[in-house]
Design a protein around this motif. Structure first.
Motif, PDB file in Angstrom:
ATOM      1  N   PHE A  98       0.667  -1.136  -0.043  1.00  0.00           N
ATOM      2  CA  PHE A  98      -0.029  -0.215   0.227  1.00  0.00           C
ATOM      3  C   PHE A  98       0.834   1.273   0.087  1.00  0.00           C
ATOM      4  O   PHE A  98       0.762   2.161  -0.885  1.00  0.00           O
ATOM      5  CB  PHE A  98      -0.740  -0.090   1.218  1.00  0.00           C
ATOM      6  CG  PHE A  98      -1.713   1.295   1.426  1.00  0.00           C
ATOM      7  CD1 PHE A  98      -2.833   1.639   0.666  1.00  0.00           C
ATOM      8  CD2 PHE A  98      -1.150   2.266   2.433  1.00  0.00           C
ATOM      9  CE1 PHE A  98      -3.540   2.522   0.970  1.00  0.00           C
ATOM     10  CE2 PHE A  98      -2.010   3.349   2.797  1.00  0.00           C
ATOM     11  CZ  PHE A  98      -3.170   3.731   1.866  1.00  0.00           C
ATOM     12  N   LEU A  99       1.883   1.297   0.907  1.00  0.00           N
ATOM     13  CA  LEU A  99       2.831   2.568   1.167  1.00  0.00           C
ATOM     14  C   LEU A  99       3.408   2.638  -0.414  1.00  0.00           C
ATOM     15  O   LEU A  99       3.683   3.855  -0.805  1.00  0.00           O
ATOM     16  CB  LEU A  99       3.708   2.236   2.106  1.00  0.00           C
ATOM     17  CG  LEU A  99       3.254   2.170   3.567  1.00  0.00           C
ATOM     18  CD1 LEU A  99       4.243   1.989   4.608  1.00  0.00           C
ATOM     19  CD2 LEU A  99       2.354   3.511   3.838  1.00  0.00           C
ATOM     20  N   HIS A 100       3.931   1.605  -1.137  1.00  0.00           N
ATOM     21  CA  HIS A 100       4.835   1.832  -2.253  1.00  0.00           C
ATOM     22  C   HIS A 100       3.922   2.340  -3.605  1.00  0.00           C
ATOM     23  O   HIS A 100       4.399   2.778  -4.381  1.00  0.00           O
ATOM     24  CB  HIS A 100       5.349   0.656  -2.774  1.00  0.00           C
ATOM     25  CG  HIS A 100       6.844   0.375  -1.811  1.00  0.00           C
ATOM     26  ND1 HIS A 100       7.933   0.894  -2.194  1.00  0.00           N
ATOM     27  CD2 HIS A 100       7.135  -0.195  -0.777  1.00  0.00           C
ATOM     28  CE1 HIS A 100       8.855   0.626  -1.369  1.00  0.00           C
ATOM     29  NE2 HIS A 100       8.403  -0.058  -0.343  1.00  0.00           N
ATOM     30  N   GLN A 101       2.578   2.131  -3.346  1.00  0.00           N
ATOM     31  CA  GLN A 101       1.624   2.725  -4.539  1.00  0.00           C
ATOM     32  C   GLN A 101       1.199   4.049  -4.333  1.00  0.00           C
ATOM     33  O   GLN A 101       0.259   4.692  -4.960  1.00  0.00           O
ATOM     34  CB  GLN A 101       0.597   1.519  -4.744  1.00  0.00           C
ATOM     35  CG  GLN A 101      -0.288   1.466  -3.713  1.00  0.00           C
ATOM     36  CD  GLN A 101      -1.334   2.210  -3.426  1.00  0.00           C
ATOM     37  OE1 GLN A 101      -2.059   2.828  -4.357  1.00  0.00           O
ATOM     38  NE2 GLN A 101      -1.784   2.531  -2.063  1.00  0.00           N
ATOM     39  N   LEU A 102       1.553   4.789  -3.056  1.00  0.00           N
ATOM     40  CA  LEU A 102       1.002   6.104  -2.780  1.00  0.00           C
ATOM     41  C   LEU A 102       1.481   6.977  -3.891  1.00  0.00           C
ATOM     42  O   LEU A 102       2.543   7.308  -4.278  1.00  0.00           O
ATOM     43  CB  LEU A 102       1.549   6.655  -1.465  1.00  0.00           C
ATOM     44  CG  LEU A 102       1.208   5.960  -0.089  1.00  0.00           C
ATOM     45  CD1 LEU A 102       1.824   6.201   1.069  1.00  0.00           C
ATOM     46  CD2 LEU A 102      -0.499   6.113  -0.103  1.00  0.00           C
ATOM     47  N   THR A 149      10.589   1.197   3.499  1.00  0.00           N
ATOM     48  CA  THR A 149      10.317   2.500   3.055  1.00  0.00           C
ATOM     49  C   THR A 149      11.517   3.532   2.907  1.00  0.00           C
ATOM     50  O   THR A 149      11.205   4.731   2.386  1.00  0.00           O
ATOM     51  CB  THR A 149       9.408   3.003   4.145  1.00  0.00           C
ATOM     52  OG1 THR A 149       9.694   2.851   5.356  1.00  0.00           O
ATOM     53  CG2 THR A 149       7.917   2.277   3.883  1.00  0.00           C
ATOM     54  N   LEU A 150      12.752   3.330   3.085  1.00  0.00           N
ATOM     55  CA  LEU A 150      13.541   4.243   2.907  1.00  0.00           C
ATOM     56  C   LEU A 150      13.696   4.800   1.615  1.00  0.00           C
ATOM     57  O   LEU A 150      14.054   6.031   1.519  1.00  0.00           O
ATOM     58  CB  LEU A 150      15.178   3.244   3.183  1.00  0.00           C
ATOM     59  CG  LEU A 150      15.433   3.025   4.840  1.00  0.00           C
ATOM     60  CD1 LEU A 150      16.562   2.516   4.883  1.00  0.00           C
ATOM     61  CD2 LEU A 150      15.320   4.485   5.560  1.00  0.00           C
ATOM     62  N   PRO A 151      13.689   3.934   0.573  1.00  0.00           N
ATOM     63  CA  PRO A 151      13.686   4.623  -0.868  1.00  0.00           C
ATOM     64  C   PRO A 151      12.592   5.669  -0.991  1.00  0.00           C
ATOM     65  O   PRO A 151      12.827   6.778  -1.607  1.00  0.00           O
ATOM     66  CB  PRO A 151      13.753   3.619  -1.827  1.00  0.00           C
ATOM     67  CG  PRO A 151      13.802   2.366  -1.029  1.00  0.00           C
ATOM     68  CD  PRO A 151      13.458   2.617   0.257  1.00  0.00           C
ATOM     69  N   LEU A 152      11.477   5.564  -0.390  1.00  0.00           N
ATOM     70  CA  LEU A 152      10.338   6.474  -0.435  1.00  0.00           C
ATOM     71  C   LEU A 152      10.647   7.819   0.437  1.00  0.00           C
ATOM     72  O   LEU A 152      10.479   8.766  -0.147  1.00  0.00           O
ATOM     73  CB  LEU A 152       8.991   5.902  -0.036  1.00  0.00           C
ATOM     74  CG  LEU A 152       8.518   4.510  -0.534  1.00  0.00           C
ATOM     75  CD1 LEU A 152       7.329   4.139   0.308  1.00  0.00           C
ATOM     76  CD2 LEU A 152       8.223   4.999  -1.978  1.00  0.00           C
ATOM     77  N   LEU A 153      11.278   7.406   1.794  1.00  0.00           N
ATOM     78  CA  LEU A 153      11.635   8.646   2.365  1.00  0.00           C
ATOM     79  C   LEU A 153      12.877   9.345   1.744  1.00  0.00           C
ATOM     80  O   LEU A 153      12.898  10.681   1.999  1.00  0.00           O
ATOM     81  CB  LEU A 153      11.862   8.135   3.812  1.00  0.00           C
ATOM     82  CG  LEU A 153      10.700   7.688   4.515  1.00  0.00           C
ATOM     83  CD1 LEU A 153      11.175   6.712   5.748  1.00  0.00           C
ATOM     84  CD2 LEU A 153      10.003   8.488   4.953  1.00  0.00           C
TER      85      LEU A 153
END
Length: 264
Positions: A98-102, A149-153
Motif C-alpha cells: 500500500f505504501l509503495h503505491q502512494l 520505505t527508506l527509498p520513499l523517504l
C-alpha cells in the motif's frame, strides 16, 4: 496536561507548540503513524487533524481506526486507515505494498506501535512467546517497515521519528527483560542507521519517554499511581520535533536517573 499533579507538572514541563510552523512543515505531506488507534498515536492523529495533511493510520483495531477517520475528516486532514498486526507477515506485506503505491510518496514515519510486558524471569520460564512477541513488534516490525520505505523517504527528504522509552538509556531492571531488551535493540539499530540516513537526506528523531498514561500501562497495577506523562503532551512533543528536526528528546531529569543507576 491540566490534570497533572504538582509532581507531574515538575517532571513534565509544558511543551510550547508553534502550530503555524507545524502547519507549514506538514501541509501537503503524507504521515504514517503506527499504533494509531489508542494512546500516543491516537492523540497525535487528532492533533494533526487541523492541518491539510494525509494521515495513514495503522493499528490492529480497524473499527477504531474507521471511527477516527470519520471524526478527523470533518476537519482539514485526509485519512487512510490500514488495519494490520505488524507482527503478521501478510499484514506487513499488505501495508508495504500500500505504501509503495502512494501517488504522492511518503514524507514522515512515526514509529509508535509497541508492546510492554513486566514479568519475572522465573515466571517466564515456560513463556518463551513473551520474548518472541515483544521482539516481533518492538524490533523486527519497525526494522522491516523502515528497510522497505527508506527509498520513499529518501525521495522526499523525509523524517523518521522513533517513539522510544527512557528504559533504553537506563541500566536494565528486574522484571523487564523482554520489554527493555526489545526496545534497546531497535534504539541501537536506529541510532546505528541514523548517520547513513542523514547522508541521504533523511532526518531522524529518537523520543525517549518516561511512563505515559496509556492503556499499555493499565495491566501493571503498580504503575497506576506513579507520575505519568499524558498522551496529549507526548503528541505535542512529537509534533514539535517534526518541525524542529531535533535528533533526540529526553526528559530533563534523565541524567540524574542515569547517575543514580550507575551509583548502585
Amino acid at each position: 496536561m491540566n490534570n497533572y499533579s504538582l509532581l507531574e507538572h515538575f517532571l513534565f514541563p509544558p511543551t510550547a507548540l508553534n502550530r503555524q510552523k507545524l502547519g507549514r512543515e506538514l501541509e501537503g505531506k503524507t504521515v504514517l503513524i503506527t499504533g494509531a488507534s489508542s494512546g500516543i498515536g491516537e492523540q497525535l492523529a487528532y492533533l494533526l487533524a487541523e492541518i491539510e495533511v494525509h494521515l495513514i493510520l495503522v493499528a490492529r483495531r480497524g473499527d477504531k481506526l474507521s471511527a477516527m477517520k470519520s471524526e478527523i475528516e470533518t476537519k482539514a486532514a485526509r485519512v487512510s486507515v490500514f488495519p494490520a498486526d505488524l507482527r503478521n507477515e501478510q499484514d506487513m506485506e499488505g501495508l508495504l505494498a500500500f505504501l509503495h503505491q502512494l501517488p504522492n510518496g511518503l514524507d514522515i514515519v512515526v514509529s509508535n506501535a509497541g508492546h510492554s510486558i513486566r514479568r519475572s524471569i522465573y515466571q517466564s520460564m515456560d513463556r518463551y512467546h513473551d520474548f518472541t512477541r515483544t521482539m516481533a513488534i518492538n524490533y523486527f516490525a519497525p526494522v522491516q517497515l523502515l528497510l522497505s520505505t527508506l527509498p520513499l523517504l529518501e525521495k522526499r527528504q523525509g523524517h523518521i521519528l522513533n517513539i522510544s522509552t527512557v528504559n533504553a538509556l537506563l541500566l536494565p531492571l528486574p522484571h523487564w527483560a523482554a520489554y527493555q531488551s526489545s526496545k534497546a535493540a531497535f534504539d541501537t539499530w536506529f541510532r546505528s542507521a541514523a548517520p547513513e540516513l542523514h547522508m541521504r537526506g533523511i532526518s531522524t528523531t529518537s523520543i525517549y519517554l518516561p511512563l505515559v498514561n496509556t492503556p499499555m500501562i493499565q495491566p501493571t497495577a503498580a504503575y497506576r499511581k506513579l507520575p505519568a506523562m499524558s498522551p496529549q503532551h507526548v503528541a505535542k512533543i512529537i509534533s514539535k520535533s517534526i518541525y524542529t528536526k531535533r535528533k533526540t528528546y529526553k526528559p530533563w531529569w534523565l541524567i540524574f536517573a542515569r547517575l543514580a543507576g550507575y551509583s548502585r
